[in-house]
Design a protein around this motif. Structure first.
Motif, mmCIF file in Angstrom:
data_model
loop_
_atom_site.group_PDB
_atom_site.id
_atom_site.type_symbol
_atom_site.label_atom_id
_atom_site.label_comp_id
_atom_site.label_asym_id
_atom_site.label_seq_id
_atom_site.Cartn_x
_atom_site.Cartn_y
_atom_site.Cartn_z
ATOM 1 N N TYR A 1 6.951 7.943 -4.171
ATOM 2 C CA TYR A 1 5.530 8.242 -4.047
ATOM 3 C C TYR A 1 4.732 7.010 -4.446
ATOM 4 O O TYR A 1 4.935 6.456 -5.523
ATOM 5 N N ILE B 1 6.010 8.311 0.578
ATOM 6 C CA ILE B 1 4.751 9.022 0.759
ATOM 7 C C ILE B 1 3.666 8.232 0.031
ATOM 8 O O ILE B 1 3.753 7.993 -1.167
ATOM 9 N N TYR B 2 2.666 7.831 0.787
ATOM 10 C CA TYR B 2 1.553 7.035 0.263
ATOM 11 C C TYR B 2 0.320 7.922 0.194
ATOM 12 O O TYR B 2 -0.137 8.453 1.209
ATOM 13 N N VAL C 1 1.093 6.332 -5.285
ATOM 14 C CA VAL C 1 -0.073 7.160 -5.560
ATOM 15 C C VAL C 1 -1.276 6.303 -5.941
ATOM 16 O O VAL C 1 -1.384 5.819 -7.062
ATOM 17 N N HIS D 1 6.364 18.104 -4.810
ATOM 18 C CA HIS D 1 7.679 17.623 -5.218
ATOM 19 C C HIS D 1 8.370 18.705 -6.033
ATOM 20 O O HIS D 1 7.799 19.248 -6.979
ATOM 21 N N THR E 1 13.091 9.896 -2.534
ATOM 22 C CA THR E 1 11.666 9.931 -2.209
ATOM 23 C C THR E 1 10.934 8.983 -3.144
ATOM 24 O O THR E 1 11.221 8.936 -4.337
ATOM 25 N N ALA F 1 0.945 15.680 -1.911
ATOM 26 C CA ALA F 1 2.321 16.033 -1.564
ATOM 27 C C ALA F 1 2.843 16.990 -2.631
ATOM 28 O O ALA F 1 2.248 17.121 -3.706
ATOM 29 N N VAL G 1 1.472 16.241 -6.166
ATOM 30 C CA VAL G 1 1.257 14.813 -6.384
ATOM 31 C C VAL G 1 -0.013 14.426 -5.634
ATOM 32 O O VAL G 1 -0.103 14.609 -4.421
#
Length: 172
Positions: free
Chosen positions: A15, A54-55, A17, A83, A13, A81, A93
């Motif tokens: 991220y 994941i943005y 961010v 985690h 995964t 999100a 997150v």
């Protein structure tokens, strides 16, 4: 540096961010070099190979928040999100601008701060050229200024909390 990181790091995964694309700067002047395309290409390639990406947009790329819940080329756009770490902790997150006192109450001040930051970045080039001629190491004017502004904002935020607490104790 980001391309090097993406080329030499693997994960299940990833991220992204906040402030990945600086929409504030793009509104002033369009700037998109080929290295930006290289980064997008690498991210899409990772997504095709199975990496969950994941943005989570921040304040500078908030225009993408309207697409929360959507998936573009394997890149999920979310407001937040969760985690689960290897040692069993669960982390949320998100981008902190949603809790930033300046962004919540005085949004105009964030834009003034952004303009001041850009000015300092330009001024910093001249300051460090002079420092280099004097044999002195690199020094970040913007880092010092940002630290002082953050301390002032924290002080104001704490003051507002203390006043609100005192008012609540008095029933107002």
């Amino acid at each position: 540096l980001l391309i090097d990181f993406l080329d030499h790091t693997d994960s299940d995964t990833l991220y992204l961010v906040g402030d990945i694309i600086d929409g504030w700067r793009l509104k002033k002047r369009f700037y998109w070099p080929s290295s930006h395309n290289d980064i997008v290409w690498r991210l899409l390639k990772r997504a095709r190979r199975g990496t969950r990406i994941i943005y989570i947009p921040g304040n500078h790329d908030e225009m993408f928040r309207q697409f929360s819940g959507m998936n573009f080329g394997g890149i999920e756009i979310r407001r937040a999100a969760f985690h689960d770490t290897g040692d069993g902790r669960r982390l949320m997150v998100l981008h902190g601008d949603e809790f930033d006192a300046v962004m919540l109450s005085h949004r105009w001040l964030a834009f003034v701060g952004d303009a001041a930051y850009e000015l300092m970045m330009r001024l910093n080039r001249y300051v460090n050229a002079a420092r280099k001629m004097l044999g002195l190491p690199y020094w970040s004017l913007s880092k010092v200024a940002k630290h002082k502004v953050k301390n002032a904002v924290e002080f104001i935020g704490r003051y507002e909390e203390v006043v609100a607490h005192a008012a609540a104790q008095r029933g107002v």
